[in-house]
Design a protein around this motif. Sequence first.
Motif, PDB file in Angstrom:
ATOM      1  N   ASN A  29       0.802  -1.220   0.000  1.00  0.00           N
ATOM      2  CA  ASN A  29       0.000   0.000   0.000  1.00  0.00           C
ATOM      3  C   ASN A  29       0.841   1.279   0.000  1.00  0.00           C
ATOM      4  OD1 ASN A  29      -2.807  -1.083   0.151  1.00  0.00           O
ATOM      5  ND2 ASN A  29      -1.913  -2.103   1.923  1.00  0.00           N
ATOM      6  N   ASP A  30       2.160   1.123  -0.184  1.00  0.00           N
ATOM      7  CA  ASP A  30       3.076   2.254  -0.269  1.00  0.00           C
ATOM      8  C   ASP A  30       2.944   3.184   0.938  1.00  0.00           C
ATOM      9  OD1 ASP A  30       5.182   3.540  -1.538  1.00  0.00           O
ATOM     10  OD2 ASP A  30       3.846   4.915  -2.604  1.00  0.00           O
ATOM     11  N   LEU A  31       2.974   2.574   2.135  1.00  0.00           N
ATOM     12  CA  LEU A  31       2.876   3.334   3.380  1.00  0.00           C
ATOM     13  C   LEU A  31       4.272   3.504   3.974  1.00  0.00           C
ATOM     14  CD1 LEU A  31      -0.133   1.367   4.906  1.00  0.00           C
ATOM     15  CD2 LEU A  31      -0.216   3.572   3.711  1.00  0.00           C
ATOM     16  N   SER A  32       4.453   4.520   4.771  1.00  0.00           N
ATOM     17  CA  SER A  32       5.747   4.744   5.412  1.00  0.00           C
ATOM     18  C   SER A  32       5.994   3.673   6.469  1.00  0.00           C
ATOM     19  CB  SER A  32       5.795   6.132   6.054  1.00  0.00           C
ATOM     20  OG  SER A  32       5.069   6.130   7.265  1.00  0.00           O
ATOM     21  N   GLY A  33       7.245   3.475   6.809  1.00  0.00           N
ATOM     22  CA  GLY A  33       7.608   2.513   7.843  1.00  0.00           C
ATOM     23  C   GLY A  33       7.083   2.888   9.213  1.00  0.00           C
ATOM     24  N   GLU A  34       6.703   4.136   9.382  1.00  0.00           N
ATOM     25  CA  GLU A  34       6.170   4.612  10.660  1.00  0.00           C
ATOM     26  C   GLU A  34       4.640   4.520  10.727  1.00  0.00           C
ATOM     27  OE1 GLU A  34       8.452   6.851   8.914  1.00  0.00           O
ATOM     28  OE2 GLU A  34       9.956   5.623   9.905  1.00  0.00           O
ATOM     29  N   TYR A  35       4.020   4.089   9.644  1.00  0.00           N
ATOM     30  CA  TYR A  35       2.556   4.023   9.618  1.00  0.00           C
ATOM     31  C   TYR A  35       2.056   3.177  10.784  1.00  0.00           C
ATOM     32  CZ  TYR A  35      -2.217   3.167   8.157  1.00  0.00           C
ATOM     33  OH  TYR A  35      -3.585   3.083   8.126  1.00  0.00           O
ATOM     34  N   GLU A  36       1.062   3.685  11.502  1.00  0.00           N
ATOM     35  CA  GLU A  36       0.467   2.973  12.631  1.00  0.00           C
ATOM     36  C   GLU A  36      -0.886   2.402  12.213  1.00  0.00           C
ATOM     37  OE1 GLU A  36       1.733   2.434  15.708  1.00  0.00           O
ATOM     38  OE2 GLU A  36       3.603   3.411  15.074  1.00  0.00           O
ATOM     39  N   TYR A  37      -1.083   1.120  12.465  1.00  0.00           N
ATOM     40  CA  TYR A  37      -2.339   0.473  12.135  1.00  0.00           C
ATOM     41  C   TYR A  37      -3.367   0.694  13.236  1.00  0.00           C
ATOM     42  CZ  TYR A  37       0.156  -1.801   8.386  1.00  0.00           C
ATOM     43  OH  TYR A  37       0.879  -2.032   7.262  1.00  0.00           O
ATOM     44  N   ASP A  38      -4.617   0.768  12.834  1.00  0.00           N
ATOM     45  CA  ASP A  38      -5.745   0.891  13.746  1.00  0.00           C
ATOM     46  C   ASP A  38      -5.787  -0.344  14.653  1.00  0.00           C
ATOM     47  OD1 ASP A  38      -8.847   0.041  14.011  1.00  0.00           O
ATOM     48  OD2 ASP A  38      -8.639   2.241  14.048  1.00  0.00           O
ATOM     49  N   GLU A  39      -6.106  -0.146  15.911  1.00  0.00           N
ATOM     50  CA  GLU A  39      -6.167  -1.255  16.873  1.00  0.00           C
ATOM     51  C   GLU A  39      -7.184  -2.322  16.465  1.00  0.00           C
ATOM     52  OE1 GLU A  39      -4.269  -2.257  19.456  1.00  0.00           O
ATOM     53  OE2 GLU A  39      -2.962  -0.638  18.781  1.00  0.00           O
ATOM     54  N   ASP A  40      -8.323  -1.912  15.897  1.00  0.00           N
ATOM     55  CA  ASP A  40      -9.317  -2.890  15.434  1.00  0.00           C
ATOM     56  C   ASP A  40      -8.741  -3.747  14.315  1.00  0.00           C
ATOM     57  OD1 ASP A  40     -11.270  -2.120  17.225  1.00  0.00           O
ATOM     58  OD2 ASP A  40     -12.235  -0.728  15.825  1.00  0.00           O
ATOM     59  N   PHE A  41      -7.991  -3.126  13.415  1.00  0.00           N
ATOM     60  CA  PHE A  41      -7.367  -3.872  12.313  1.00  0.00           C
ATOM     61  C   PHE A  41      -6.398  -4.912  12.881  1.00  0.00           C
ATOM     62  CE2 PHE A  41      -4.069  -4.598   9.185  1.00  0.00           C
ATOM     63  CZ  PHE A  41      -4.804  -4.871   8.048  1.00  0.00           C
ATOM     64  N   ILE A  42      -5.615  -4.512  13.839  1.00  0.00           N
ATOM     65  CA  ILE A  42      -4.641  -5.428  14.439  1.00  0.00           C
ATOM     66  C   ILE A  42      -5.349  -6.560  15.179  1.00  0.00           C
ATOM     67  CG2 ILE A  42      -2.864  -5.619  16.237  1.00  0.00           C
ATOM     68  CD1 ILE A  42      -1.851  -2.865  15.276  1.00  0.00           C
ATOM     69  N   SER A  43      -6.365  -6.242  15.970  1.00  0.00           N
ATOM     70  CA  SER A  43      -7.052  -7.295  16.720  1.00  0.00           C
ATOM     71  C   SER A  43      -7.798  -8.251  15.793  1.00  0.00           C
ATOM     72  CB  SER A  43      -7.984  -6.699  17.780  1.00  0.00           C
ATOM     73  OG  SER A  43      -9.047  -6.007  17.186  1.00  0.00           O
ATOM     74  N   GLU A  44      -8.385  -7.745  14.723  1.00  0.00           N
ATOM     75  CA  GLU A  44      -9.070  -8.624  13.765  1.00  0.00           C
ATOM     76  C   GLU A  44      -8.070  -9.499  13.002  1.00  0.00           C
ATOM     77  OE1 GLU A  44     -12.412  -9.316  13.307  1.00  0.00           O
ATOM     78  OE2 GLU A  44     -12.497  -8.170  15.169  1.00  0.00           O
ATOM     79  N   SER A  45      -6.901  -8.957  12.700  1.00  0.00           N
ATOM     80  CA  SER A  45      -5.860  -9.767  12.050  1.00  0.00           C
ATOM     81  C   SER A  45      -5.412 -10.895  12.968  1.00  0.00           C
ATOM     82  CB  SER A  45      -4.661  -8.886  11.664  1.00  0.00           C
ATOM     83  OG  SER A  45      -5.027  -7.964  10.669  1.00  0.00           O
ATOM     84  N   ARG A  46      -5.224 -10.592  14.235  1.00  0.00           N
ATOM     85  CA  ARG A  46      -4.859 -11.631  15.203  1.00  0.00           C
ATOM     86  C   ARG A  46      -5.961 -12.696  15.292  1.00  0.00           C
ATOM     87  NH1 ARG A  46      -0.620 -10.704  18.541  1.00  0.00           N
ATOM     88  NH2 ARG A  46       0.238  -8.599  18.555  1.00  0.00           N
ATOM     89  N   ARG A  47      -7.208 -12.253  15.333  1.00  0.00           N
ATOM     90  CA  ARG A  47      -8.338 -13.183  15.408  1.00  0.00           C
ATOM     91  C   ARG A  47      -8.366 -14.107  14.194  1.00  0.00           C
ATOM     92  NH1 ARG A  47     -14.242 -13.281  14.782  1.00  0.00           N
ATOM     93  NH2 ARG A  47     -14.159 -11.428  13.478  1.00  0.00           N
ATOM     94  N   TYR A  48      -8.052 -13.545  13.020  1.00  0.00           N
ATOM     95  CA  TYR A  48      -7.990 -14.343  11.803  1.00  0.00           C
ATOM     96  C   TYR A  48      -6.960 -15.467  11.951  1.00  0.00           C
ATOM     97  CZ  TYR A  48      -6.351 -15.737   7.212  1.00  0.00           C
ATOM     98  OH  TYR A  48      -5.947 -16.481   6.149  1.00  0.00           O
ATOM     99  N   PHE A  49      -5.758 -15.134  12.381  1.00  0.00           N
ATOM    100  CA  PHE A  49      -4.710 -16.151  12.515  1.00  0.00           C
ATOM    101  C   PHE A  49      -5.044 -17.176  13.594  1.00  0.00           C
ATOM    102  CE2 PHE A  49      -1.830 -12.867  10.529  1.00  0.00           C
ATOM    103  CZ  PHE A  49      -1.586 -13.603   9.367  1.00  0.00           C
ATOM    104  N   GLU A  50      -5.785 -16.772  14.619  1.00  0.00           N
ATOM    105  CA  GLU A  50      -6.141 -17.682  15.701  1.00  0.00           C
ATOM    106  C   GLU A  50      -7.337 -18.575  15.367  1.00  0.00           C
ATOM    107  OE1 GLU A  50      -6.801 -14.879  18.839  1.00  0.00           O
ATOM    108  OE2 GLU A  50      -4.684 -14.838  19.414  1.00  0.00           O
ATOM    109  N   SER A  51      -8.087 -18.242  14.333  1.00  0.00           N
ATOM    110  CA  SER A  51      -9.364 -18.903  14.056  1.00  0.00           C
ATOM    111  C   SER A  51      -9.256 -20.375  13.699  1.00  0.00           C
ATOM    112  CB  SER A  51     -10.094 -18.176  12.925  1.00  0.00           C
ATOM    113  OG  SER A  51      -9.484 -18.482  11.676  1.00  0.00           O
ATOM    114  N   GLY A  52      -8.142 -20.781  13.121  1.00  0.00           N
ATOM    115  CA  GLY A  52      -8.018 -22.164  12.691  1.00  0.00           C
ATOM    116  C   GLY A  52      -8.640 -22.428  11.336  1.00  0.00           C
TER     117      GLY A  52
END
Length: 152
Positions: A29-52
Amino acid sequence: MNEILYRKTTKDDMEILMKLRLEMLREVNDLSGEYEYDEDFISESRRYFESGEQTTVIALDGQTPVGCASLSYIWIMPTFSHPTGNRAHLMNVYTRADHRRRGISKKMVEILIEEAKENGVTEISLDSTKMGRPLYEALGFKASDSCMTMEL
């Protein structure tokens, strides 16, 4: 450089998965290395990996993670061409720039394709960047004219 080792991830690999995924998304997405992700995005990504409901393969150069690829399993109503309804969607295929052109992404995708076959998957879909298209075509993926989508 060491020999590249490939393995399927477990829940113990969550921090590796998140780091590689966020790194890949910054690049794509051509974002800077300092780009901060939204907490909901991070928690949903974690949930995806944990889902099985997915399998993710990582590539390691020694102890250093250098790539990942994920296959999400989808069960839909059976059709004549896919009588089991077992399908999958390939995503998050990423190799760090300093390890590209060494067949790492190809090997990770091949591992996931074999697992999909073992699990009775009859079709794998994917969304591709322009850079990734030659890899997927070389592996046998074909562009489709039949798919339509709607953003909600």
